[in-house]
Design a protein around this motif. Structure first.
Motif, mmCIF file in Angstrom:
data_model
loop_
_atom_site.group_PDB
_atom_site.id
_atom_site.type_symbol
_atom_site.label_atom_id
_atom_site.label_comp_id
_atom_site.label_asym_id
_atom_site.label_seq_id
_atom_site.Cartn_x
_atom_site.Cartn_y
_atom_site.Cartn_z
ATOM 1 N N TRP A 44 0.839 -1.193 0.000
ATOM 2 C CA TRP A 44 0.000 0.000 0.000
ATOM 3 C C TRP A 44 0.880 1.251 0.000
ATOM 4 O O TRP A 44 2.102 1.169 0.123
ATOM 5 N N ARG A 45 0.237 2.398 -0.126
ATOM 6 C CA ARG A 45 0.927 3.682 -0.030
ATOM 7 C C ARG A 45 0.495 4.394 1.256
ATOM 8 O O ARG A 45 -0.676 4.320 1.643
ATOM 9 N N TYR A 46 1.430 5.075 1.864
ATOM 10 C CA TYR A 46 1.140 5.802 3.108
ATOM 11 C C TYR A 46 1.434 7.279 2.922
ATOM 12 O O TYR A 46 2.436 7.667 2.315
ATOM 13 N N LEU A 47 0.538 8.116 3.445
ATOM 14 C CA LEU A 47 0.713 9.559 3.426
ATOM 15 C C LEU A 47 0.358 10.081 4.806
ATOM 16 O O LEU A 47 -0.693 9.731 5.360
ATOM 17 N N GLU A 48 1.220 10.924 5.345
ATOM 18 C CA GLU A 48 0.988 11.404 6.711
ATOM 19 C C GLU A 48 -0.279 12.244 6.812
ATOM 20 O O GLU A 48 -1.012 12.164 7.805
ATOM 21 N N ARG A 49 -0.570 13.058 5.803
ATOM 22 C CA ARG A 49 -1.778 13.892 5.804
ATOM 23 C C ARG A 49 -2.319 13.996 4.382
ATOM 24 O O ARG A 49 -1.576 13.895 3.417
ATOM 25 N N ASP A 50 -3.641 14.219 4.286
ATOM 26 C CA ASP A 50 -4.269 14.446 2.983
ATOM 27 C C ASP A 50 -5.470 15.360 3.208
ATOM 28 O O ASP A 50 -6.541 14.902 3.633
ATOM 29 N N ARG A 51 -5.314 16.635 2.924
ATOM 30 C CA ARG A 51 -6.389 17.593 3.165
ATOM 31 C C ARG A 51 -7.611 17.331 2.289
ATOM 32 O O ARG A 51 -8.738 17.662 2.661
ATOM 33 N N GLY A 52 -7.382 16.746 1.118
ATOM 34 C CA GLY A 52 -8.493 16.485 0.211
ATOM 35 C C GLY A 52 -9.527 15.528 0.785
ATOM 36 O O GLY A 52 -10.709 15.592 0.432
ATOM 37 N N LEU A 53 -9.111 14.637 1.678
ATOM 38 C CA LEU A 53 -10.044 13.678 2.256
ATOM 39 C C LEU A 53 -11.014 14.308 3.247
ATOM 40 O O LEU A 53 -12.055 13.730 3.548
ATOM 41 N N VAL A 54 -10.679 15.485 3.760
ATOM 42 C CA VAL A 54 -11.546 16.138 4.737
ATOM 43 C C VAL A 54 -12.920 16.420 4.148
ATOM 44 O O VAL A 54 -13.945 16.339 4.835
ATOM 45 N N LYS A 55 -12.958 16.729 2.847
ATOM 46 C CA LYS A 55 -14.230 17.082 2.202
ATOM 47 C C LYS A 55 -14.696 16.029 1.191
ATOM 48 O O LYS A 55 -15.678 16.255 0.486
ATOM 49 N N ARG A 56 -14.035 14.900 1.154
ATOM 50 C CA ARG A 56 -14.385 13.899 0.138
ATOM 51 C C ARG A 56 -15.719 13.223 0.433
ATOM 52 O O ARG A 56 -16.517 12.965 -0.478
ATOM 53 N N PHE A 57 -15.972 12.918 1.718
ATOM 54 C CA PHE A 57 -17.177 12.185 2.082
ATOM 55 C C PHE A 57 -18.200 13.100 2.748
ATOM 56 O O PHE A 57 -17.856 14.111 3.354
ATOM 57 N N ARG A 58 -19.469 12.698 2.665
ATOM 58 C CA ARG A 58 -20.555 13.475 3.251
ATOM 59 C C ARG A 58 -21.068 12.764 4.506
ATOM 60 O O ARG A 58 -20.793 11.603 4.733
ATOM 61 N N GLY A 59 -21.864 13.499 5.295
ATOM 62 C CA GLY A 59 -22.499 12.863 6.446
ATOM 63 C C GLY A 59 -21.518 12.552 7.561
ATOM 64 O O GLY A 59 -20.349 12.929 7.543
ATOM 65 N N SER A 60 -22.016 11.841 8.571
ATOM 66 C CA SER A 60 -21.190 11.500 9.733
ATOM 67 C C SER A 60 -20.002 10.641 9.308
ATOM 68 O O SER A 60 -20.114 9.812 8.408
ATOM 69 N N PRO A 61 -18.869 10.819 9.961
ATOM 70 C CA PRO A 61 -18.578 11.807 11.008
ATOM 71 C C PRO A 61 -18.048 13.130 10.456
ATOM 72 O O PRO A 61 -17.501 13.935 11.196
ATOM 73 N N PHE A 62 -18.220 13.345 9.151
ATOM 74 C CA PHE A 62 -17.639 14.515 8.491
ATOM 75 C C PHE A 62 -18.552 15.741 8.636
ATOM 76 O O PHE A 62 -19.743 15.626 8.906
ATOM 77 N N GLY A 63 -17.944 16.914 8.433
ATOM 78 C CA GLY A 63 -18.710 18.149 8.403
ATOM 79 C C GLY A 63 -19.003 18.776 9.744
ATOM 80 O O GLY A 63 -19.713 19.775 9.817
ATOM 81 N N ARG A 64 -18.489 18.232 10.803
ATOM 82 C CA ARG A 64 -18.738 18.781 12.133
ATOM 83 C C ARG A 64 -17.524 19.550 12.638
ATOM 84 O O ARG A 64 -16.404 19.340 12.202
#
Length: 226
Positions: A44-64
């Motif tokens: 697999w590939r590992y990345l310490e951070r990915d800001r794009g994932l913060v807004k990729r999904f909708r609903g819980s637990p995102f957006g709070r």
């Protein structure tokens, strides 16, 4: 307290803060090394951070909350399906003045790519469902099984898709599987998303990955056809 005492107090406080920062840095270094090795073991590939994932999904637990983060990101394949796994967190601040408190809420999130984009369908425990973040266009759905309706809350934007996914064998399996009683899932666009509270670790990732794959294994093939 004299000037010397004040100086000693300030020095002591700064030393304690520095110790906490150093300890956090050390812990993060260990986690980065652990997940780098974990990813390499599985190709697999590992990345310490990915800001794009913060807004990729909708609903819980995102957006709070605020200070939302997606960290310790893993990408690859599992049981023939493309995956993304990561630690998502946000903060909530309450109170004011001396009573102001900020709390961090971490979650382990796994997303599996589905064969085709489909309408949103979210399933959670009935007694948890009211706390899940609402989604525009979603509505509650009741199935013929009263036991299933008492146990789970179903929210969907397409009733037919929900019926196709939650066929009798799927419902029977979910009622008997302990993971279904504690792990919500959501089909959204081209992904199946599952999540659980807590910081990311190997055990949580493995459990979520296998649970998500088991759901897709029980999904009829015709669901993905045009």
């Amino acid at each position: 307290m004299g000037d010397a005492g004040i100086v000693l107090l300030v020095v002591g406080v700064l030393a304690m803060v520095g110790l906490v920062v150093w300890w956090q840095w050390q812990e993060r270094r260990k986690k980065v090394a652990e997940f780098t090795a974990f990813a390499q073991e599985r190709g697999w590939r590992y990345l310490e951070r990915d800001r794009g994932l913060v807004k990729r999904f909708r609903g819980s637990p995102f957006g709070r909350g605020h200070d939302r983060r997606a960290e310790h990101v893993l990408r690859g394949t599992h049981r023939g399906r493309r995956l993304v796994a990561f630690e998502y967190s946000y903060k909530e601040t309450e109170g004011s003045g001396d009573n102001r408190r900020t709390r961090t809420y971490p979650f382990t999130v796994v997303g599996l790519a589905t064969p085709a984009p489909r309408p949103t369908l979210e399933l959670s425990r009935e007694n948890w469902g009211r706390r899940l973040l609402g989604l525009v266009g979603m509505r509650d759905l009741q199935l013929e099984s009263e036991e299933f309706n008492r146990t789970f809350r179903i929210r969907t934007e397409d009733d037919k898709f929900a019926y196709d996914i939650l066929h009798p064998r799927m419902m029977a399996w979910m009622l008997a599987d302990e993971r279904a009683l504690s792990i919500p899932f959501r089909f959204e666009r081209g992904d199946l998303v599952v999540w659980t509270p807590g910081k990311v670790d190997r055990t949580r990732i493995a459990e979520l990955l296998d649970y998500a794959c088991d759901i897709l294994d029980r999904t009829p093939d015709f669901v993905w056809k045009p």
